[in-house]
Design an enzyme around this catalytic site. Structure first.
Site, PDB file in Angstrom:
ATOM      1  N   CYS A   2      37.519  48.169  41.809  1.00 18.77           N
ATOM      2  CA  CYS A   2      37.117  48.342  43.213  1.00 18.77           C
ATOM      3  C   CYS A   2      36.912  47.012  43.950  1.00 18.77           C
ATOM      4  CB  CYS A   2      35.799  49.095  43.292  1.00 18.77           C
ATOM      5  SG  CYS A   2      35.799  50.664  42.449  1.00 18.77           S
ATOM      6  N   ARG A  27      43.318  43.558  42.623  1.00 23.57           N
ATOM      7  CA  ARG A  27      42.302  43.973  41.659  1.00 23.57           C
ATOM      8  C   ARG A  27      42.628  45.323  41.023  1.00 23.57           C
ATOM      9  NH1 ARG A  27      37.184  41.241  42.742  1.00 23.57           N
ATOM     10  NH2 ARG A  27      36.017  43.001  41.939  1.00 23.57           N
ATOM     11  N   TRP A  74      38.764  52.167  42.561  1.00 24.26           N
ATOM     12  CA  TRP A  74      39.420  52.396  41.267  1.00 24.26           C
ATOM     13  C   TRP A  74      38.587  53.488  40.608  1.00 24.26           C
ATOM     14  CZ3 TRP A  74      38.301  51.827  35.966  1.00 24.26           C
ATOM     15  CH2 TRP A  74      39.417  51.759  35.119  1.00 24.26           C
ATOM     16  N   ASN A 100      30.840  49.169  44.410  1.00 28.44           N
ATOM     17  CA  ASN A 100      31.583  48.845  43.180  1.00 28.44           C
ATOM     18  C   ASN A 100      30.617  49.034  42.023  1.00 28.44           C
ATOM     19  OD1 ASN A 100      33.577  47.958  44.834  1.00 28.44           O
ATOM     20  ND2 ASN A 100      33.530  45.834  44.171  1.00 28.44           N
ATOM     21  N   GLY A 101      31.103  49.582  40.920  1.00 27.69           N
ATOM     22  CA  GLY A 101      30.232  49.721  39.752  1.00 27.69           C
ATOM     23  C   GLY A 101      29.993  51.177  39.409  1.00 27.69           C
ATOM     24  N   GLU A 486      49.781  39.161  22.235  1.00 25.98           N
ATOM     25  CA  GLU A 486      49.827  38.921  23.675  1.00 25.98           C
ATOM     26  C   GLU A 486      51.179  39.339  24.264  1.00 25.98           C
ATOM     27  OE1 GLU A 486      47.826  38.448  25.901  1.00 25.98           O
ATOM     28  OE2 GLU A 486      48.893  37.518  27.546  1.00 25.98           O
ATOM     29  N   LYS A 490      51.638  42.175  27.150  1.00 30.62           N
ATOM     30  CA  LYS A 490      52.330  41.938  28.439  1.00 30.62           C
ATOM     31  C   LYS A 490      53.365  43.021  28.687  1.00 30.62           C
ATOM     32  CE  LYS A 490      50.180  39.837  29.934  1.00 30.62           C
ATOM     33  NZ  LYS A 490      49.034  39.148  29.536  1.00 30.62           N
ATOM     34  N   GLU A 493      51.731  46.544  29.389  1.00 29.46           N
ATOM     35  CA  GLU A 493      51.000  46.613  30.660  1.00 29.46           C
ATOM     36  C   GLU A 493      51.906  46.831  31.857  1.00 29.46           C
ATOM     37  OE1 GLU A 493      47.396  43.723  31.111  1.00 29.46           O
ATOM     38  OE2 GLU A 493      49.160  42.592  30.538  1.00 29.46           O
ATOM     39  N   HIS A 509      53.361  46.439   5.035  1.00 30.59           N
ATOM     40  CA  HIS A 509      52.275  47.340   4.653  1.00 30.59           C
ATOM     41  C   HIS A 509      52.217  48.570   5.562  1.00 30.59           C
ATOM     42  CE1 HIS A 509      50.829  44.461   1.747  1.00 30.59           C
ATOM     43  NE2 HIS A 509      50.950  43.521   2.666  1.00 30.59           N
ATOM     44  N   LYS A 608      42.436  44.201  37.820  1.00 30.56           N
ATOM     45  CA  LYS A 608      42.445  42.776  37.503  1.00 30.56           C
ATOM     46  C   LYS A 608      41.099  42.328  36.949  1.00 30.56           C
ATOM     47  CE  LYS A 608      44.154  38.695  37.321  1.00 30.56           C
ATOM     48  NZ  LYS A 608      45.031  38.500  36.156  1.00 30.56           N
TER      49      LYS A 608
HETATM   50  C1  F6R Z   1      45.996  41.357  30.370  1.00 29.57           C
HETATM   51  C2  F6R Z   1      44.800  41.317  31.159  1.00 29.57           C
HETATM   52  C3  F6R Z   1      43.544  41.888  30.601  1.00 29.57           C
HETATM   53  C4  F6R Z   1      42.429  40.846  30.729  1.00 29.57           C
HETATM   54  C5  F6R Z   1      41.087  41.437  30.308  1.00 29.57           C
HETATM   55  C6  F6R Z   1      39.975  40.418  30.350  1.00 29.57           C
HETATM   56  O1  F6R Z   1      47.087  40.855  31.044  1.00 29.57           O
HETATM   57  O2  F6R Z   1      44.809  40.827  32.235  1.00 29.57           O
HETATM   58  O3  F6R Z   1      43.709  42.275  29.274  1.00 29.57           O
HETATM   59  O4  F6R Z   1      42.757  39.741  29.953  1.00 29.57           O
HETATM   60  O5  F6R Z   1      40.768  42.508  31.145  1.00 29.57           O
HETATM   61  O6  F6R Z   1      39.819  39.904  31.628  1.00 29.57           O
HETATM   62  P1  F6R Z   1      39.036  38.562  31.895  1.00 29.57           P
HETATM   63  O7  F6R Z   1      39.783  37.470  31.252  1.00 29.57           O
HETATM   64  O8  F6R Z   1      38.996  38.440  33.378  1.00 29.57           O
HETATM   65  O9  F6R Z   1      37.675  38.723  31.281  1.00 29.57           O
END
Ligand code: F6R
Length: 613
Positions: A2, A27, A74, A100-101, A486, A490, A493, A509, A608
């Site tokens: 949000c 976000r 959100w 928000n929250g 990672e 990517k 996502e 395994h 985000k």
């Molecule tokens: C992946 C991504 C999320 C963040 C995670 C932690 O591309 O963006 O997995 O890495 O939500 O976010 P931060 O780093 O802001 O604590």
């Protein structure tokens, strides 16, 4: 997650609010809304979908007014629809709120209000809060400020809120607990937002609200901030060090692509002033100022989520190899509830791009309450985690707008490497030649990243072949195992293709059962201390008809002859190879997502900044 934006001043609020909502789109959200006070009434317009849908909906409406609040939601409580979108009116339409929250005790509060005759239109916890504020205001016959203050005392949970009142064009009341809020101070005007992005083009003077603070923002008057004990707190005005061009796409189709391509420069910014020009010394003031904590640390605990957690895994390798301090890496969300044993001689490193991730912030608070020394590695300056830690290092990669983290990851690994070097030097636990060689590699990173970005068109072409695969496996060993995680993250996502990261040797395994010619495997097989072992793993895949995309060190003949496709990475010290190799994996995910027509900057269901548990 949000987003909040609000305005009070002499200009028309609506264009500022809409622009602010657009700035907050990164976000992640599923509905948007705005409330404006014109004449005596509060006009609310809200809709499911994007901010553009809201603009379209409000086109024929009265959007006049110099005070307003706006929101991108959100969904947590109740599906994403027009009714659940914010702002919410109170029972008598006398108040409007954005939030928000999560209000954790909303069900109990709702029951009590229903018993008083209140009715609810939405499924949200937010509507409960605005009803409670109205109830208190009417029963106690008090001002809005007191009513908000009193309502928040009854609330359990996390929130950043802004409330306006019918017939009162002169005031916005805002408050925060565990959810960020910042106030921009303009020329006889105020901007309120959940981060600085909607504010930055109007003013560089900001006040970050602290937890459990309520602010009265009145037209033509200075800010008044009080804490929950009703004590007035100092208004600490800070200067923003960011410009509006950092928030634009700069000619790229997507923020993600821009951010991938920015990495040679962001790494320059990350190491600037920390590594000297001859690459013979590293200085992190956050370590120098607390040297004893690191030298006497019995253990280091790294806490983070998602991509930041992957960076933490690489940091573990570095710190254990160079500093000989045991390190454990925990998901912040698990750490909080796992009854962790934390000692006062533990150093906790919290890694977070946004600096606002609720789980990481809560884990920081927990570790702090047990007496540990907390060191933050964050990107967003002035965000909650850096403010809650004892010390830390900013990664300085600039605003990351694409939801999928790219340049923050490389910045985090770079800072972790500098941190390991700084501690190792103080501890005398690293051979001097190795120290110099790692520093040299750190210093050369921007050039190496520039070089690896030239793979762009090769990756773009290769992505066409793999766009319609349903599953992917990513394998790596040692320093490259976290990178396999990672790379897989990517891809899933932003393309919504299922992908799993695995330590290469673990494949036999279990996951090897999945290998066939429809399951491509990305193997990170650069020339490092486990190179030969990785070759054996590639052979195991090829023997089962699997397709292999290999990341190899430039000039490699062996793996290239075995793999179906290979991408050549310039040579670099093995501890920093994940920084260089992450770029082709980011580009690969990006182009596959583009081929599939995905919204790469705002992938479905993702936010985000994850400010709820
Ligand atoms: C992946 C991504 C999320 C963040 C995670 C932690 O591309 O963006 O997995 O890495 O939500 O976010 P931060 O780093 O802001 O604590």
């Amino acid at each position: 997650m949000c987003g909040i934006v609000a305005y009070i001043g002499n200009r028309q609020a609506y264009p500022i609010l809409i622009k602010g909502l657009h700035r907050l789109e990164y976000r992640g959200y599923d509905s948007a809304g705005v409330a404006l006070i014109e004449e005596e009434d509060i006009n609310i317009y809200k809709t499911k979908g994007k901010v553009a849908d809201l603009e379209h909906y409000a086109e024929s409406k009265n959007t006049q007014g110099t005070i307003g609040i706006a929101h991108t939601r959100w969904a947590t409580h109740g599906e994403p629809n027009d009714v659940n979108a914010h702002p919410h009116y109170s029972e008598n339409d006398s108040l409007a709120i954005i939030h928000n929250g999560i209000i954790e005790n909303y069900a109990l509060l709702k029951q009590a209000l229903e018993a008083e005759g209140y009715t609810f239109k939405s499924d949200t916890d937010t509507e409960v809060l605005v009803q409670l504020i109205e109830y208190i205001k009417e029963t106690n016959r008090c001002q809005l400020f007191e009513a908000v203050q009193s309502a928040l005392k009854q609330v359990v949970g996390a929130y950043a809120i802004a409330v306006i009142e019918k017939g009162n064009k002169n005031e916005i009341i805002a408050a925060r607990k565990s959810s960020p809020m910042v106030i921009g101070i303009g020329d006889d005007e105020y901007f309120i937002a959940s981060d600085v992005t909607p504010i930055i083009e109007y003013t560089d003077k900001v006040v970050y609200l602290n937890d459990e603070e309520i602010v009265q923002i009145r037209r033509h008057e200075p800010l008044k901030i009080v804490n929950f004990q009703n004590e007035e707190t100092k208004v600490d005005v800070q200067k923003l060090n960011m410009n509006i061009t950092q928030l634009e796409k700069g000619g790229y189709d997507h923020f993600m692509l821009k951010e991938i391509n920015e990495q040679p420069r962001t790494i320059v910014d990350c190491i600037r002033g920390r590594i000297n020009q001859s690459a013979t010394d590293v200085k992190l003031s956050g370590v120098i100022d607390h040297k004893e904590k690191f030298l006497n640390a019995r253990r280091i605990i790294i806490i983070a989520c998602g991509t930041s957690w992957h960076a933490g895994l690489i940091g573990k390798h570095m710190i254990e190899e160079f500093c000989q301090i045991p390190v454990c890496v925990e998901y912040a969300s698990e750490f909080r509830y796992s009854h962790p044993v934390i000692n006062s001689d533990d150093v906790v490193i919290a890694i977070s791009q946004s600096g606002e991730t609720a789980d990481t912030l809560a884990a920081v608070e927990l570790a702090k309450s047990k007496g540990a020394f907390i060191y933050g590695i964050c990107n967003v300056i002035g965000s909650s985690i850096p403010r809650a830690t004892h010390s830390g290092t900013y990664i300085h990669v600039g605003p990351e707008i694409g939801v999928a983290s790219t340049k923050a990851f490389t910045g985090q690994v770079t800072v972790l490497c500098m941190l390991a070097m700084a501690i190792a030097k103080e501890k005398n636990s690293i051979d001097h030649q190795r120290y110099l060689s790692v520093l040299k590699s750190l210093y050369s990173l921007p050039n190496l990243l520039q070089e690896v970005l030239k793979l762009d068109s090769q990756i773009k072409n290769m992505s066409l072949i793999f766009t319609y695969a349903h599953n992917f496996l990513y394998l790596g060993r040692g320093y490259n195992y976290p990178l396999a995680l990672e790379g897989a993250l990517k891809l899933k996502e932003i393309s919504y293709i299922h992908a799993e990261g695995y330590p290469a040797a673990e494949m036999k395994h279990g996951p090897i059962a999945l290998i066939d010619n429809e399951m491509p495997t990305v193997v990170i097989a650069t020339n490092d201390s486990v190179y030969e072992k990785t070759i054996s793993n590639i052979q195991e895949i090829k023997a089962r008809g699997g397709k292999v995309i290999a990341l190899v060190t430039k000039g490699d003949q062996i793996v290239s002859s075995m793999a179906d496709y290979s991408l050549e990475i310039p040579p670099v010290d093995e501890c920093l190879a994940p920084v260089v190799s992450s770029i082709p994996l980011q580009l690969f995910a990006y182009y596959i997502a583009i081929n599939k027509g995905r919204d790469v900057d705002q992938p479905r269901n993702l936010a985000k900044s994850v400010t709820v548990e």
